[in-house]
Design a protein around this motif. Sequence first.
Motif, PDB file in Angstrom:
ATOM      1  N   GLU A 181       0.746  -1.287  -0.004  1.00 27.43           N
ATOM      2  CA  GLU A 181       0.098  -0.051   0.168  1.00 27.43           C
ATOM      3  C   GLU A 181       0.994   1.231  -0.032  1.00 27.43           C
ATOM      4  O   GLU A 181       0.522   2.223  -0.746  1.00 27.43           O
ATOM      5  CB  GLU A 181      -0.889  -0.001   1.176  1.00 27.43           C
ATOM      6  N   ASP A 182       1.858   1.278   0.750  1.00 28.07           N
ATOM      7  CA  ASP A 182       2.699   2.569   1.140  1.00 28.07           C
ATOM      8  C   ASP A 182       3.887   2.253   1.949  1.00 28.07           C
ATOM      9  O   ASP A 182       3.939   1.169   2.471  1.00 28.07           O
ATOM     10  CB  ASP A 182       1.809   3.727   1.857  1.00 28.07           C
ATOM     11  N   LYS A 208      -1.652  -4.532   2.774  1.00 30.75           N
ATOM     12  CA  LYS A 208      -3.014  -4.906   3.084  1.00 30.75           C
ATOM     13  C   LYS A 208      -3.554  -6.273   2.643  1.00 30.75           C
ATOM     14  O   LYS A 208      -3.062  -6.636   1.663  1.00 30.75           O
ATOM     15  CB  LYS A 208      -4.062  -3.784   2.397  1.00 30.75           C
TER      16      LYS A 208
END
Length: 210
Positions: A181-182, A208
């Motif tokens: 995700e990041d 995630k």
Amino acid sequence: MKKLVVKDNRKKLPKEFRNDDNRFLESLVRYFLNKYTIKGDKIFDPFAGLGTTLIVSEKMQRIPYGIEIDERRYDYIKTNIKHKKNIILGNSLELQKNKFPNFDFSITSPPYNPIDEENYLSGKGGYKGFIKDLGKIYSQLKKFMKKDAIIVIESANLKGKRITPLPRDIKREISKIFKFEDEIIVDLKTKSPKSNCEYVISSCLIFKNS
């Protein structure tokens, strides 16, 4: 890519642990718990260490779970949390042997295994074996994570004869299991004997269970 600046708020440890203090910060755990969880959520740390994740989770009215392989550290965590049955003395490579509920969130900082040293987890396959072992652990953890649950892994590049690109390699391996995700870059403002202030950089990789 976001940058997060956090202060060193680690509490003083008993003498037996002071020369081996590899905790991440309570403020870092609080940041992610506030962002991704609510009261009553079940939080898991597969490398519980000295219990930062579990202690902070309990303070924030979440329900902590974790695994720690070192018996002294396991005993220390038990003295600092109310949910004593939720900390397991064991090896995360055998995570699936435990009876766990479904988790809402997971955060950890795995061992910082230099590229030129033996595998800190199973002792097999050197650094590449270490990265593969992390994949084995998170493949097992996937079975316990709720759908859309967030998984955070904190790590850093290591200096030595060769640079160990730990965040890059963890990201590559765990992205096979969870959706990446990041990445948040963490500036840790901390005092050291050599200077009044130094900045230690690490990465928080966010995945995630989609």
